[in-house]
Design a protein around this motif. Structure first.
Motif, mmCIF file in Angstrom:
data_model
loop_
_atom_site.group_PDB
_atom_site.id
_atom_site.type_symbol
_atom_site.label_atom_id
_atom_site.label_comp_id
_atom_site.label_asym_id
_atom_site.label_seq_id
_atom_site.Cartn_x
_atom_site.Cartn_y
_atom_site.Cartn_z
ATOM 1 N N GLN A 82 -0.428 -11.247 0.192
ATOM 2 C CA GLN A 82 0.014 -10.106 0.984
ATOM 3 C C GLN A 82 -0.020 -8.822 0.151
ATOM 4 O O GLN A 82 -0.405 -7.763 0.641
ATOM 5 N N LYS A 83 0.381 -8.921 -1.101
ATOM 6 C CA LYS A 83 0.349 -7.755 -1.984
ATOM 7 C C LYS A 83 -1.081 -7.263 -2.187
ATOM 8 O O LYS A 83 -1.342 -6.056 -2.205
ATOM 9 N N GLU A 86 -2.805 -6.071 1.681
ATOM 10 C CA GLU A 86 -2.290 -4.956 2.467
ATOM 11 C C GLU A 86 -1.308 -4.070 1.699
ATOM 12 O O GLU A 86 -1.505 -2.863 1.585
ATOM 13 N N ASP A 87 -0.278 -4.677 1.171
ATOM 14 C CA ASP A 87 0.847 -3.909 0.636
ATOM 15 C C ASP A 87 0.448 -2.926 -0.459
ATOM 16 O O ASP A 87 0.625 -1.706 -0.314
ATOM 17 N N GLN A 88 -0.078 -3.432 -1.563
ATOM 18 C CA GLN A 88 -0.354 -2.559 -2.705
ATOM 19 C C GLN A 88 -1.514 -1.578 -2.474
ATOM 20 O O GLN A 88 -1.408 -0.409 -2.870
ATOM 21 N N ASN A 90 -2.264 -0.118 0.275
ATOM 22 C CA ASN A 90 -1.675 0.936 1.105
ATOM 23 C C ASN A 90 -0.704 1.797 0.310
ATOM 24 O O ASN A 90 -0.655 3.019 0.474
ATOM 25 N N VAL A 91 0.088 1.151 -0.548
ATOM 26 C CA VAL A 91 1.052 1.891 -1.368
ATOM 27 C C VAL A 91 0.341 2.877 -2.282
ATOM 28 O O VAL A 91 0.715 4.060 -2.364
#
Length: 367
Positions: A82-83, A86-88, A90-91
């Motif tokens: 997930q990191k 998508e997560d990282q 996008n961050v």
């Protein structure tokens, strides 16, 4: 190298198996064509264990022992996926947009770096946390896990520092991950990868010389871990005059190499037998006498600049490629002034040199 410094290095080397680290090196970039906007590397005790980027969006596990651990810990593997997916990405994309808006910048090459993770002293069970950001080639923000506050490393970071210090949810997440999750995972990885991470491999040591008038290189390759020392001595005493120590560099197989040159232009043939090269790793030592018959001729390129395969490790290849692409992009694609291009080059070179050191030793920040 002074006797005190060498003692400190040897002490550290002898205790290498009791100090452990889990570090995540992540990079977001903008303005660089054909390079992923996000790249992340997981490093355990200085060994690259996993890699992902915004193009592949999945974790590539690079150690068999780590693969087995994650197969048995599906939630952990899902967290990494997930990191990475998508997560990282996008961050870091959001970080880049906000910083460029804050600094009123729209063009050029921009890089955000972050190092996060923890260190564990197996002797004392002490845990230390690391969370730092770098932006545009300079240190930017640092998280103090003791006070649970962000510390600005640049004046320009004050606005972000103040905003992040009011975000209690972010602060709590950072605290939990750095002080609970990361140490738990690190201990799990150390236990699962013990036979690989805590091995000791001694190198092959050779005496090399480019030409009769060139310095003699004492070259050690294939050792592990990287905390080793090598020096020249005369009549049993370490010498510094005429000695040029090189850096410890990685090999493609996860081992390391290093070179120490000795200028023999003023040494008479009768005195050669008084010199010897000493390689030390923990309590093991390899002593090589200076002997003409043992010297091999090497190619013109310097070994202490790193063998070509030193960049075969994927994370170093990425850094090397990214640095060169960005330098070319700045030099050839941008129509800004010469001074602006020079400034961009300095920032990119800073990123490469600092992160090269960070990824090699997993013990410093890319910020």
């Amino acid at each position: 190298m002074t006797a005190v410094k060498r003692f400190a290095l040897l002490y550290t080397a002898s205790n290498v198996f009791f100090f452990h680290s889990l570090k995540y090196f992540t990079t977001g970039s903008s303005g660089v064509p054909n390079i992923p906007e996000f790249m992340g590397v997981m490093v355990v005790d200085g060994v690259q264990t996993g890699y992902c980027d915004s193009n592949n969006k999945t974790l590539k596990v690079q150690q068999d022992w780590a693969q087995k651990i994650l197969e048995n810990n599906r939630k952990q593997l899902d967290w990494y996926t997930q990191k990475c997916s998508e997560d990282q990405p996008n961050v870091f994309r959001a970080h880049t947009v906000r910083l460029k808006q804050q600094f009123n910048q729209s063009e050029g090459v921009y890089i955000i770096q972050r190092i996060s993770g923890c260190e564990w002293d197996e002797h004392t069970d002490r845990v230390a946390a690391v969370l730092q950001y770098g932006y545009g080639g300079e240190g930017f923000l640092e998280f103090d896990v003791n006070t649970l506050t962000w510390i600005q490393l640049k004046a320009e970071a004050d606005v972000i520092k103040q905003r992040w210090n009011t975000e209690r949810t972010r602060t709590k997440q950072n605290e939990i991950f750095l002080t609970q999750v990361c140490p738990e995972w690190l201990k799990m990885y150390v236990a699962g990868g013990k036979s690989s991470l805590q091995r000791t491999v001694l190198p092959s040591v050779s005496l090399l010389q480019k030409s009769p008038s060139s310095p003699i290189s004492c070259h050690a390759t294939g050792f592990y871990p990287h905390r080793a020392v090598m020096f020249w001595r005369k009549d049993g005493e370490e010498i510094h005059e005429g000695v040029d120590p090189g850096e410890i560099l990685p090999n493609h197989d996860g081992t390391f190499q290093m070179t120490v040159d000795l200028n023999v232009s003023s040494v008479t043939p009768e005195d050669w037998s008084r010199y010897e090269c000493v390689f030390q790793l923990s309590e093991d030592a390899i002593i090589t006498k200076l002997n003409k018959t043992a010297i091999r001729t090497r190619k013109a390129r310097r070994i202490d600049g790193g063998e070509r395969n030193a960049f075969d490790s994927f994370y170093l290849l990425i850094l090397w490629f990214l640095c060169n692409v960005m330098l070319e992009h700045v030099a050839l694609k941008n129509s800004r002034s010469t001074s602006w291009r020079s400034s961009q080059r300095r920032k990119i070179k800073w990123f490469y040199v600092k992160c090269f050191s960070c990824f090699k030793y997993a013990s410093c920040s890319c910020s």
